[in-house]
Design a protein around this motif. Structure first.
Motif, mmCIF file in Angstrom:
data_model
loop_
_atom_site.group_PDB
_atom_site.id
_atom_site.type_symbol
_atom_site.label_atom_id
_atom_site.label_comp_id
_atom_site.label_asym_id
_atom_site.label_seq_id
_atom_site.Cartn_x
_atom_site.Cartn_y
_atom_site.Cartn_z
ATOM 1 N N GLU A 35 -39.181 17.501 -23.659
ATOM 2 C CA GLU A 35 -39.729 18.707 -23.039
ATOM 3 C C GLU A 35 -41.000 19.135 -23.757
ATOM 4 O OE1 GLU A 35 -38.314 23.240 -21.753
ATOM 5 O OE2 GLU A 35 -37.011 21.972 -22.988
ATOM 6 N N GLU A 36 -41.009 19.032 -25.083
ATOM 7 C CA GLU A 36 -42.214 19.337 -25.841
ATOM 8 C C GLU A 36 -43.344 18.370 -25.477
ATOM 9 O OE1 GLU A 36 -41.388 19.467 -30.006
ATOM 10 O OE2 GLU A 36 -39.632 20.758 -29.754
ATOM 11 N N ALA A 37 -42.995 17.113 -25.296
ATOM 12 C CA ALA A 37 -44.008 16.120 -24.933
ATOM 13 C C ALA A 37 -44.612 16.439 -23.570
ATOM 14 C CB ALA A 37 -43.391 14.719 -24.932
ATOM 15 N N ALA A 38 -43.761 16.769 -22.603
ATOM 16 C CA ALA A 38 -44.264 17.105 -21.273
ATOM 17 C C ALA A 38 -45.134 18.354 -21.332
ATOM 18 C CB ALA A 38 -43.101 17.306 -20.309
ATOM 19 N N GLY A 39 -44.737 19.327 -22.146
ATOM 20 C CA GLY A 39 -45.540 20.532 -22.288
ATOM 21 C C GLY A 39 -46.883 20.279 -22.931
ATOM 22 N N ALA A 40 -46.981 19.201 -23.719
ATOM 23 C CA ALA A 40 -48.247 18.842 -24.367
ATOM 24 C C ALA A 40 -49.112 17.944 -23.495
ATOM 25 C CB ALA A 40 -47.954 18.144 -25.700
ATOM 26 N N GLY A 41 -48.711 17.724 -22.249
ATOM 27 C CA GLY A 41 -49.517 16.911 -21.340
ATOM 28 C C GLY A 41 -49.304 15.418 -21.488
ATOM 29 N N GLY A 83 -28.652 9.762 -19.947
ATOM 30 C CA GLY A 83 -28.823 11.123 -19.457
ATOM 31 C C GLY A 83 -29.845 11.222 -18.343
ATOM 32 N N ASP A 84 -29.753 12.329 -17.628
ATOM 33 C CA ASP A 84 -30.681 12.626 -16.544
ATOM 34 C C ASP A 84 -31.658 13.673 -17.065
ATOM 35 O OD1 ASP A 84 -32.010 12.968 -14.205
ATOM 36 O OD2 ASP A 84 -30.401 14.035 -13.174
ATOM 37 N N ASP A 85 -32.804 13.223 -17.576
ATOM 38 C CA ASP A 85 -33.792 14.109 -18.182
ATOM 39 C C ASP A 85 -34.947 14.289 -17.213
ATOM 40 O OD1 ASP A 85 -35.702 15.420 -19.692
ATOM 41 O OD2 ASP A 85 -35.342 14.241 -21.497
ATOM 42 N N PRO A 86 -35.202 15.512 -16.719
ATOM 43 C CA PRO A 86 -36.292 15.703 -15.757
ATOM 44 C C PRO A 86 -37.671 15.462 -16.343
ATOM 45 C CG PRO A 86 -35.399 17.816 -16.466
ATOM 46 C CD PRO A 86 -34.490 16.763 -17.018
ATOM 47 N N ASN A 87 -37.773 15.441 -17.654
ATOM 48 C CA ASN A 87 -39.069 15.211 -18.297
ATOM 49 C C ASN A 87 -39.370 13.732 -18.516
ATOM 50 O OD1 ASN A 87 -39.815 18.049 -18.784
ATOM 51 N ND2 ASN A 87 -38.020 18.046 -20.120
ATOM 52 N N VAL A 88 -38.478 12.861 -18.062
ATOM 53 C CA VAL A 88 -38.643 11.417 -18.263
ATOM 54 C C VAL A 88 -38.715 10.726 -16.909
ATOM 55 C CG1 VAL A 88 -37.633 9.331 -19.246
ATOM 56 C CG2 VAL A 88 -37.407 11.508 -20.462
ATOM 57 N N LEU A 102 -34.701 9.422 -33.294
ATOM 58 C CA LEU A 102 -35.576 9.220 -32.139
ATOM 59 C C LEU A 102 -36.282 10.516 -31.735
ATOM 60 C CD1 LEU A 102 -36.725 7.401 -29.980
ATOM 61 C CD2 LEU A 102 -34.659 7.763 -28.625
ATOM 62 N N PRO A 103 -35.619 11.667 -31.705
ATOM 63 C CA PRO A 103 -36.350 12.903 -31.367
ATOM 64 C C PRO A 103 -37.510 13.175 -32.323
ATOM 65 C CG PRO A 103 -33.990 13.269 -31.214
ATOM 66 C CD PRO A 103 -34.162 11.930 -31.839
ATOM 67 N N GLY A 104 -37.291 12.946 -33.621
ATOM 68 C CA GLY A 104 -38.378 13.143 -34.579
ATOM 69 C C GLY A 104 -39.528 12.186 -34.338
ATOM 70 N N ALA A 105 -39.225 10.938 -34.000
ATOM 71 C CA ALA A 105 -40.278 9.960 -33.711
ATOM 72 C C ALA A 105 -41.048 10.344 -32.458
ATOM 73 C CB ALA A 105 -39.664 8.566 -33.563
ATOM 74 N N VAL A 106 -40.353 10.903 -31.461
ATOM 75 C CA VAL A 106 -41.035 11.367 -30.244
ATOM 76 C C VAL A 106 -41.988 12.506 -30.589
ATOM 77 C CG1 VAL A 106 -40.703 12.530 -28.033
ATOM 78 C CG2 VAL A 106 -39.210 10.622 -28.679
ATOM 79 N N ARG A 107 -41.522 13.456 -31.396
ATOM 80 C CA ARG A 107 -42.396 14.577 -31.781
ATOM 81 C C ARG A 107 -43.604 14.086 -32.578
ATOM 82 N NH1 ARG A 107 -37.135 17.073 -32.235
ATOM 83 N NH2 ARG A 107 -36.997 18.810 -30.736
ATOM 84 N N PRO A 133 -37.035 3.921 -25.798
ATOM 85 C CA PRO A 133 -36.166 2.739 -25.739
ATOM 86 C C PRO A 133 -34.860 3.029 -25.027
ATOM 87 C CG PRO A 133 -36.042 3.734 -27.910
ATOM 88 C CD PRO A 133 -37.080 4.510 -27.154
ATOM 89 N N GLU A 134 -34.467 4.300 -24.983
ATOM 90 C CA GLU A 134 -33.218 4.693 -24.360
ATOM 91 C C GLU A 134 -33.270 6.181 -24.046
ATOM 92 O OE1 GLU A 134 -30.245 3.909 -27.264
ATOM 93 O OE2 GLU A 134 -30.736 5.656 -28.477
ATOM 94 N N ASN A 135 -32.331 6.629 -23.245
ATOM 95 C CA ASN A 135 -32.181 8.051 -22.948
ATOM 96 C C ASN A 135 -30.700 8.378 -23.098
ATOM 97 O OD1 ASN A 135 -32.424 10.670 -22.122
ATOM 98 N ND2 ASN A 135 -32.824 10.192 -19.977
ATOM 99 N N ASP A 136 -30.354 8.903 -24.283
ATOM 100 C CA ASP A 136 -28.937 9.100 -24.587
ATOM 101 C C ASP A 136 -28.368 10.391 -24.017
ATOM 102 O OD1 ASP A 136 -30.082 11.034 -26.182
ATOM 103 O OD2 ASP A 136 -29.549 10.087 -28.089
ATOM 104 N N GLY A 137 -29.219 11.204 -23.391
ATOM 105 C CA GLY A 137 -28.738 12.444 -22.814
ATOM 106 C C GLY A 137 -28.485 13.533 -23.827
ATOM 107 N N GLY A 138 -28.860 13.313 -25.082
ATOM 108 C CA GLY A 138 -28.638 14.309 -26.118
ATOM 109 C C GLY A 138 -29.598 15.483 -26.016
ATOM 110 N N GLU A 139 -29.163 16.636 -26.534
ATOM 111 C CA GLU A 139 -29.990 17.833 -26.455
ATOM 112 C C GLU A 139 -31.242 17.714 -27.312
ATOM 113 O OE1 GLU A 139 -27.671 21.225 -27.410
ATOM 114 O OE2 GLU A 139 -26.320 21.031 -25.688
ATOM 115 N N ASP A 140 -31.126 17.083 -28.474
ATOM 116 C CA ASP A 140 -32.287 16.950 -29.349
ATOM 117 C C ASP A 140 -33.383 16.115 -28.692
ATOM 118 O OD1 ASP A 140 -31.016 18.459 -31.224
ATOM 119 O OD2 ASP A 140 -30.369 16.766 -32.466
ATOM 120 N N LEU A 141 -33.000 15.008 -28.075
ATOM 121 C CA LEU A 141 -33.992 14.167 -27.402
ATOM 122 C C LEU A 141 -34.578 14.887 -26.197
ATOM 123 C CD1 LEU A 141 -35.492 11.512 -27.232
ATOM 124 C CD2 LEU A 141 -33.569 10.556 -25.945
ATOM 125 N N ALA A 142 -33.741 15.603 -25.456
ATOM 126 C CA ALA A 142 -34.237 16.351 -24.301
ATOM 127 C C ALA A 142 -35.234 17.421 -24.728
ATOM 128 C CB ALA A 142 -33.072 16.981 -23.541
#
Length: 387
Positions: free
Chosen positions: A170-176, A186-191, A139-144, A157-166
Protein backbone atom coordinates in the motif's frame (compact mmCIF):
# COMPACT_ATOMS: atom_id res chain seq x y z
CA UNK A 1 9.53 -19.67 1.35
CA UNK A 2 10.50 -16.57 -0.61
CA UNK A 3 11.26 -16.87 -4.29
CA UNK A 4 8.74 -19.42 -5.41
CA UNK A 5 6.74 -22.45 -4.34
CA UNK A 6 6.53 -26.18 -4.89
CA UNK A 7 4.81 -25.71 -8.23
CA UNK A 8 7.86 -24.05 -9.82
CA UNK A 9 9.96 -26.31 -12.00
CA UNK A 10 13.42 -25.68 -13.36
CA UNK A 11 15.05 -27.79 -16.07
CA UNK A 12 18.67 -26.76 -16.56
CA UNK A 13 20.24 -26.53 -19.97
CA UNK A 14 23.96 -26.94 -19.45
CA UNK A 15 26.00 -24.98 -21.95
CA UNK A 16 29.19 -26.45 -23.30
CA UNK A 17 32.08 -24.69 -21.61
CA UNK A 18 35.01 -23.96 -23.84
CA UNK A 19 37.54 -21.89 -21.95
CA UNK A 20 40.18 -22.31 -24.62
CA UNK A 21 37.71 -21.39 -27.31
CA UNK A 22 36.60 -18.30 -25.43
CA UNK A 23 40.18 -17.15 -24.99
CA UNK A 24 40.78 -17.71 -28.68
CA UNK A 25 37.82 -15.51 -29.53
CA UNK A 26 39.20 -12.76 -27.28
CA UNK A 27 42.53 -12.88 -29.07
CA UNK A 28 40.86 -13.00 -32.48
CA UNK A 29 41.97 -16.30 -33.95
CA UNK A 30 39.02 -18.62 -33.36
CA UNK A 31 36.47 -19.40 -36.08
CA UNK A 32 32.97 -18.01 -35.63
CA UNK A 33 31.50 -21.49 -35.15
CA UNK A 34 33.50 -21.94 -31.95
CA UNK A 35 31.97 -18.82 -30.44
CA UNK A 36 28.51 -19.91 -31.50
CA UNK A 37 29.04 -23.32 -29.84
CA UNK A 38 30.27 -21.70 -26.60
CA UNK A 39 27.39 -19.23 -26.35
CA UNK A 40 24.29 -20.63 -28.06
CA UNK A 41 21.64 -18.19 -29.11
CA UNK A 42 18.45 -19.21 -27.29
CA UNK A 43 16.37 -16.22 -28.34
CA UNK A 44 14.51 -17.99 -31.18
CA UNK A 45 13.39 -20.59 -28.62
CA UNK A 46 11.93 -17.99 -26.22
CA UNK A 47 8.29 -18.54 -27.07
CA UNK A 48 7.17 -16.29 -24.23
CA UNK A 49 8.69 -13.17 -25.81
CA UNK A 50 7.09 -13.93 -29.16
CA UNK A 51 3.76 -14.75 -27.53
CA UNK A 52 3.45 -11.37 -25.84
CA UNK A 53 4.88 -9.49 -28.84
CA UNK A 54 7.67 -7.80 -26.88
CA UNK A 55 10.13 -7.54 -29.83
CA UNK A 56 7.50 -5.57 -31.78
CA UNK A 57 7.94 -2.54 -29.51
CA UNK A 58 11.70 -2.70 -28.98
CA UNK A 59 12.29 -0.08 -31.65
CA UNK A 60 10.29 2.33 -29.48
CA UNK A 61 11.28 1.20 -26.00
CA UNK A 62 13.47 -1.42 -24.34
CA UNK A 63 12.98 -0.24 -20.78
CA UNK A 64 15.99 2.05 -20.68
CA UNK A 65 16.07 4.28 -17.61
CA UNK A 66 13.45 2.25 -15.70
CA UNK A 67 14.41 0.06 -12.74
CA UNK A 68 12.46 -3.00 -11.67
CA UNK A 69 13.04 -3.88 -8.02
CA UNK A 70 13.05 -7.53 -6.96
CA UNK A 71 12.65 -7.65 -3.18
CA UNK A 72 13.02 -11.17 -1.84
CA UNK A 73 14.87 -12.49 -4.91
CA UNK A 74 18.45 -13.80 -4.68
CA UNK A 75 20.12 -13.16 -8.05
CA UNK A 76 23.53 -14.19 -9.35
CA UNK A 77 25.34 -10.90 -9.81
CA UNK A 78 27.91 -12.14 -12.32
CA UNK A 79 25.66 -13.80 -14.88
CA UNK A 80 26.73 -12.49 -18.33
CA UNK A 81 23.10 -11.99 -19.42
CA UNK A 82 22.49 -9.66 -16.45
CA UNK A 83 25.83 -7.93 -16.05
CA UNK A 84 25.56 -4.10 -15.95
CA UNK A 85 21.76 -4.29 -15.68
CA UNK A 86 21.77 -5.61 -12.13
CA UNK A 87 22.39 -4.01 -8.73
CA UNK A 88 22.49 -6.40 -5.78
CA UNK A 89 21.64 -4.95 -2.36
CA UNK A 90 22.29 -7.40 0.49
CA UNK A 91 21.27 -5.02 3.26
CA UNK A 92 18.46 -7.35 4.34
CA UNK A 93 20.66 -10.36 4.90
CA UNK A 94 20.58 -12.04 1.53
CA UNK A 95 19.58 -15.66 1.23
CA UNK A 96 16.93 -17.27 -0.90
CA UNK A 97 16.87 -19.53 -3.95
CA UNK A 98 19.38 -18.09 -6.41
CA UNK A 99 18.07 -20.27 -9.24
CA UNK A 100 14.56 -18.82 -8.95
CA UNK A 101 15.81 -15.24 -8.55
CA UNK A 102 18.25 -15.38 -11.45
CA UNK A 103 15.61 -16.91 -13.72
CA UNK A 104 13.02 -14.27 -12.80
CA UNK A 105 15.49 -11.39 -13.18
CA UNK A 106 16.51 -12.62 -16.63
CA UNK A 107 12.89 -12.84 -17.76
CA UNK A 108 12.53 -9.17 -16.82
CA UNK A 109 15.72 -7.64 -18.22
CA UNK A 110 18.34 -10.06 -19.56
CA UNK A 111 20.31 -8.56 -22.44
CA UNK A 112 22.04 -11.63 -23.87
CA UNK A 113 25.73 -12.42 -24.12
CA UNK A 114 28.41 -10.36 -25.74
CA UNK A 115 28.64 -6.87 -27.12
CA UNK A 116 25.95 -7.51 -29.72
CA UNK A 117 23.85 -9.84 -27.55
CA UNK A 118 24.46 -12.59 -30.09
CA UNK A 119 23.80 -15.39 -27.61
CA UNK A 120 22.20 -16.20 -24.29
CA UNK A 121 18.69 -15.09 -23.41
CA UNK A 122 16.73 -11.84 -23.53
CA UNK A 123 14.22 -10.41 -21.11
CA UNK A 124 11.06 -8.49 -21.92
CA UNK A 125 12.85 -5.17 -21.23
CA UNK A 126 16.50 -5.80 -22.16
CA UNK A 127 17.72 -2.33 -21.20
CA UNK A 128 15.85 -1.94 -17.93
CA UNK A 129 17.71 -1.85 -14.64
CA UNK A 130 17.29 -4.43 -11.89
CA UNK A 131 17.54 -3.90 -8.14
CA UNK A 132 17.64 -7.22 -6.28
CA UNK A 133 17.09 -7.08 -2.51
CA UNK A 134 17.35 -10.69 -1.31
CA UNK A 135 15.91 -11.60 2.09
CA UNK A 136 14.53 -14.71 3.69
CA UNK A 137 12.47 -13.24 6.51
CA UNK A 138 11.73 -9.55 5.85
CA UNK A 139 9.95 -9.19 2.54
CA UNK A 140 7.91 -6.16 3.73
CA UNK A 141 11.13 -4.41 4.76
CA UNK A 142 12.73 -5.18 1.39
CA UNK A 143 9.65 -3.78 -0.38
CA UNK A 144 9.88 -0.56 1.65
CA UNK A 145 13.56 -0.32 0.81
CA UNK A 146 12.74 -0.64 -2.89
CA UNK A 147 10.22 2.18 -2.44
CA UNK A 148 12.87 4.38 -0.83
CA UNK A 149 15.20 3.68 -3.76
CA UNK A 150 12.58 5.03 -6.19
CA UNK A 151 12.10 1.97 -8.38
CA UNK A 152 8.89 2.59 -10.39
CA UNK A 153 8.10 -1.14 -10.73
CA UNK A 154 8.34 -3.80 -8.00
CA UNK A 155 8.15 -7.54 -8.66
CA UNK A 156 7.12 -9.69 -5.69
CA UNK A 157 8.26 -13.32 -5.42
CA UNK A 158 5.06 -14.22 -3.58
CA UNK A 159 1.95 -12.76 -1.99
CA UNK A 160 1.42 -14.40 1.38
CA UNK A 161 -1.63 -12.34 2.27
CA UNK A 162 0.03 -11.06 5.44
CA UNK A 163 -0.83 -7.67 6.91
CA UNK A 164 2.78 -6.49 6.96
CA UNK A 165 3.26 -7.17 3.25
CA UNK A 166 -0.11 -5.60 2.43
CA UNK A 167 0.88 -2.47 4.34
CA UNK A 168 4.19 -2.32 2.44
CA UNK A 169 2.51 -2.69 -0.98
CA UNK A 170 0.00 0.00 0.00
CA UNK A 171 2.89 2.34 0.75
CA UNK A 172 4.43 1.47 -2.60
CA UNK A 173 1.20 2.21 -4.46
CA UNK A 174 0.89 5.50 -2.58
CA UNK A 175 4.41 6.41 -3.71
CA UNK A 176 3.46 5.96 -7.38
CA UNK A 177 4.93 2.48 -7.84
CA UNK A 178 3.36 -0.42 -9.73
CA UNK A 179 3.62 -3.65 -7.76
CA UNK A 180 3.40 -6.91 -9.74
CA UNK A 181 3.16 -10.33 -8.15
CA UNK A 182 2.02 -13.92 -8.68
CA UNK A 183 -1.71 -14.61 -8.47
CA UNK A 184 -1.57 -16.88 -5.48
CA UNK A 185 -1.96 -16.49 -1.75
CA UNK A 186 -3.60 -13.27 -0.61
CA UNK A 187 -5.84 -10.97 -2.57
CA UNK A 188 -4.01 -7.62 -2.40
CA UNK A 189 -5.66 -4.78 -4.36
CA UNK A 190 -2.32 -2.98 -4.57
CA UNK A 191 -0.72 -5.86 -6.50
CA UNK A 192 -1.25 -6.68 -10.17
CA UNK A 193 -1.94 -10.42 -9.78
CA UNK A 194 -0.54 -12.47 -12.70
CA UNK A 195 -1.11 -16.14 -13.47
CA UNK A 196 0.93 -18.32 -15.81
CA UNK A 197 -0.12 -19.99 -19.04
CA UNK A 198 1.58 -22.53 -21.26
CA UNK A 199 2.20 -22.44 -24.99
CA UNK A 200 -1.32 -23.71 -25.62
CA UNK A 201 -2.69 -20.70 -23.72
CA UNK A 202 -3.93 -22.82 -20.83
CA UNK A 203 -3.40 -22.03 -17.16
CA UNK A 204 -0.48 -23.91 -15.68
CA UNK A 205 -1.34 -26.58 -13.09
CA UNK A 206 -2.00 -25.27 -9.61
CA UNK A 207 -2.99 -21.76 -10.72
CA UNK A 208 -5.13 -19.59 -8.49
CA UNK A 209 -8.87 -19.27 -8.99
CA UNK A 210 -9.98 -17.09 -11.88
CA UNK A 211 -11.53 -14.39 -9.67
CA UNK A 212 -8.13 -13.61 -8.15
CA UNK A 213 -6.34 -13.39 -11.53
CA UNK A 214 -6.05 -9.96 -13.11
CA UNK A 215 -3.71 -10.84 -15.98
CA UNK A 216 -2.10 -13.93 -17.51
CA UNK A 217 1.36 -14.21 -19.03
CA UNK A 218 3.65 -17.01 -20.26
CA UNK A 219 4.74 -19.11 -17.29
CA UNK A 220 5.65 -22.58 -18.56
CA UNK A 221 8.90 -23.94 -20.01
CA UNK A 222 10.40 -20.48 -20.39
CA UNK A 223 14.03 -20.26 -21.51
CA UNK A 224 15.94 -18.09 -19.08
CA UNK A 225 19.23 -17.77 -17.18
CA UNK A 226 20.46 -19.95 -14.33
CA UNK A 227 23.16 -19.44 -11.64
CA UNK A 228 25.59 -21.80 -13.40
CA UNK A 229 26.12 -19.13 -16.09
CA UNK A 230 24.02 -21.13 -18.48
CA UNK A 231 20.34 -21.37 -19.29
CA UNK A 232 17.32 -23.21 -17.92
CA UNK A 233 13.68 -23.86 -18.62
CA UNK A 234 11.39 -22.78 -15.81
CA UNK A 235 7.70 -23.10 -15.00
CA UNK A 236 5.84 -21.24 -12.29
CA UNK A 237 3.56 -18.32 -11.48
CA UNK A 238 6.41 -16.04 -10.31
CA UNK A 239 7.93 -16.28 -13.79
CA UNK A 240 4.68 -15.15 -15.40
CA UNK A 241 4.69 -12.18 -13.02
CA UNK A 242 8.27 -11.44 -14.13
CA UNK A 243 7.12 -11.24 -17.75
CA UNK A 244 4.40 -8.77 -16.78
CA UNK A 245 6.87 -6.69 -14.75
CA UNK A 246 9.12 -6.42 -17.80
CA UNK A 247 6.16 -5.25 -19.88
CA UNK A 248 5.36 -2.64 -17.23
CA UNK A 249 8.96 -1.38 -17.51
CA UNK A 250 8.54 -0.97 -21.28
CA UNK A 251 5.39 1.13 -20.86
CA UNK A 252 6.90 3.14 -18.01
CA UNK A 253 9.84 4.10 -20.21
CA UNK A 254 7.72 4.88 -23.27
CA UNK A 255 5.14 6.95 -21.36
CA UNK A 256 6.79 8.35 -18.21
CA UNK A 257 3.84 10.69 -17.62
CA UNK A 258 1.58 7.77 -16.77
CA UNK A 259 1.01 6.72 -13.19
CA UNK A 260 1.04 3.13 -11.90
CA UNK A 261 -2.73 2.69 -12.14
CA UNK A 262 -2.74 3.92 -15.73
CA UNK A 263 0.01 1.48 -16.68
CA UNK A 264 -1.80 -1.29 -14.85
CA UNK A 265 -4.99 -0.46 -16.73
CA UNK A 266 -3.13 -0.40 -20.05
CA UNK A 267 -1.67 -3.86 -19.41
CA UNK A 268 -5.08 -5.31 -18.57
CA UNK A 269 -7.31 -3.49 -21.03
CA UNK A 270 -4.71 -3.66 -23.79
CA UNK A 271 -4.60 -7.44 -23.55
CA UNK A 272 -5.83 -10.28 -25.70
CA UNK A 273 -8.20 -13.06 -24.76
CA UNK A 274 -6.66 -15.71 -22.57
CA UNK A 275 -7.94 -18.95 -21.06
CA UNK A 276 -11.52 -18.73 -19.85
CA UNK A 277 -11.76 -15.16 -21.12
CA UNK A 278 -9.01 -13.96 -18.79
CA UNK A 279 -6.83 -11.09 -20.06
CA UNK A 280 -3.61 -12.30 -21.69
CA UNK A 281 -0.58 -10.01 -21.76
CA UNK A 282 0.17 -8.51 -25.18
CA UNK A 283 2.71 -5.70 -25.22
CA UNK A 284 1.92 -4.00 -28.58
CA UNK A 285 -1.78 -3.52 -27.82
CA UNK A 286 -0.98 -2.51 -24.23
CA UNK A 287 1.48 0.04 -25.60
CA UNK A 288 -1.19 1.48 -27.89
CA UNK A 289 -3.63 1.59 -24.99
CA UNK A 290 -1.09 3.47 -22.90
CA UNK A 291 -0.35 5.81 -25.80
CA UNK A 292 -4.01 6.75 -26.10
CA UNK A 293 -4.11 7.61 -22.41
CA UNK A 294 -0.85 9.53 -22.58
CA UNK A 295 -2.14 11.81 -25.36
CA UNK A 296 -4.22 13.71 -22.82
CA UNK A 297 -1.45 13.88 -20.20
CA UNK A 298 1.44 16.27 -20.95
CA UNK A 299 4.95 15.39 -19.86
CA UNK A 300 5.03 18.69 -17.93
CA UNK A 301 2.37 19.55 -15.38
CA UNK A 302 0.79 22.56 -17.12
CA UNK A 303 -1.30 23.46 -14.06
CA UNK A 304 1.84 23.66 -11.96
CA UNK A 305 3.60 25.69 -14.63
CA UNK A 306 0.62 28.08 -14.80
CA UNK A 307 0.67 28.50 -11.03
CA UNK A 308 4.34 29.36 -11.24
CA UNK A 309 3.61 31.96 -13.92
CA UNK A 310 0.67 33.47 -12.04
CA UNK A 311 1.75 33.40 -8.45
CA UNK A 312 5.42 32.67 -8.42
CA UNK A 313 6.64 35.21 -10.96
CA UNK A 314 8.58 38.39 -10.11
CA UNK A 315 6.45 41.60 -10.16
CA UNK A 316 7.29 44.33 -12.68
CA UNK A 317 8.15 46.84 -9.96
CA UNK A 318 10.68 44.39 -8.56
CA UNK A 319 12.33 44.08 -11.96
CA UNK A 320 12.48 47.88 -12.30
CA UNK A 321 13.90 48.27 -8.79
CA UNK A 322 16.55 45.68 -9.57
CA UNK A 323 17.51 47.42 -12.80
CA UNK A 324 17.68 50.80 -10.99
CA UNK A 325 19.89 49.33 -8.28
CA UNK A 326 22.24 47.92 -10.90
CA UNK A 327 22.46 51.31 -12.63
CA UNK A 328 23.17 53.16 -9.36
CA UNK A 329 25.84 50.66 -8.49
CA UNK A 330 27.38 51.12 -11.92
CA UNK A 331 27.49 54.91 -11.50
CA UNK A 332 29.12 54.61 -8.08
CA UNK A 333 31.75 52.27 -9.42
CA UNK A 334 32.46 54.71 -12.26
CA UNK A 335 32.88 57.61 -9.83
CA UNK A 336 35.27 55.65 -7.68
CA UNK A 337 37.27 54.66 -10.73
CA UNK A 338 37.52 58.26 -11.96
CA UNK A 339 38.61 59.51 -8.54
CA UNK A 340 41.21 56.87 -8.24
CA UNK A 341 42.50 57.48 -11.73
CA UNK A 342 42.78 61.31 -11.09
CA UNK A 343 44.40 61.02 -7.65
CA UNK A 344 48.13 61.24 -6.90
CA UNK A 345 48.91 57.68 -5.89
CA UNK A 346 52.68 58.10 -6.20
CA UNK A 347 52.94 61.55 -4.41
CA UNK A 348 54.17 63.48 -7.48
CA UNK A 349 52.11 66.58 -6.72
CA UNK A 350 53.25 66.63 -3.08
CA UNK A 351 56.89 66.39 -4.14
CA UNK A 352 56.46 69.27 -6.58
CA UNK A 353 54.84 71.46 -3.90
CA UNK A 354 57.67 70.74 -1.46
CA UNK A 355 60.21 71.51 -4.17
CA UNK A 356 58.53 74.84 -4.95
CA UNK A 357 58.63 75.80 -1.28
CA UNK A 358 62.30 74.91 -1.03
CA UNK A 359 63.20 76.98 -4.10
CA UNK A 360 61.24 79.95 -2.78
CA UNK A 361 63.07 79.72 0.54
CA UNK A 362 66.49 79.63 -1.16
CA UNK A 363 65.69 82.70 -3.27
CA UNK A 364 64.55 84.57 -0.20
CA UNK A 365 67.82 83.77 1.54
CA UNK A 366 69.91 84.98 -1.39
CA UNK A 367 68.12 88.35 -1.54
CA UNK A 368 69.59 89.42 1.86
CA UNK A 369 68.17 91.39 4.84
CA UNK A 370 67.36 94.45 2.81
CA UNK A 371 65.12 92.46 0.60
CA UNK A 372 63.47 90.92 3.60
CA UNK A 373 62.96 94.41 5.14
CA UNK A 374 61.42 95.60 1.93
CA UNK A 375 59.23 92.60 1.83
CA UNK A 376 58.29 93.31 5.42
CA UNK A 377 57.79 97.06 5.22
CA UNK A 378 56.85 97.47 1.64
CA UNK A 379 58.06 100.26 -0.69
CA UNK A 380 59.81 103.36 0.78
CA UNK A 381 58.00 106.64 0.47
CA UNK A 382 59.84 109.45 -1.29
CA UNK A 383 60.50 112.58 0.92
CA UNK A 384 58.32 115.53 0.32
CA UNK A 385 59.81 118.64 -1.19
CA UNK A 386 60.82 121.37 1.23
CA UNK A 387 61.04 118.94 4.06
Amino acid sequence: MLGGNSRNRTHKRHLRTAVAGTAAVVFGFAPASAAADAVPDLRPEQWGLISIGAPEVWEETQGEGTTVALPGFAVLEDHPDLRDNLTLDTGFGGGGDEAVGTAAAALVAAHGHGRDADGGVLGVAPEAGLLAVPTEDDLPGAVRHAVSEGAPVILLPENDGGEDLAAATEEAAGAGILVVGPAEGGDDPNVLAVAGVDEANALIPGSASAETIELTAPGAELDTADPELGAAQVTGTPYAAAMAAGAAALLRTHYPQLGPEQIRTALVEGSQQGPGGLPALHVPTADRQAGGTAEDIPLIDEDLAQRDDDGGGVPVWAWLASIGAVLVLGVLLLVVWVRRSSADPYGVKAERAAEDERIAAERAAEAGPESRRRQKGGRRRKPRRGA
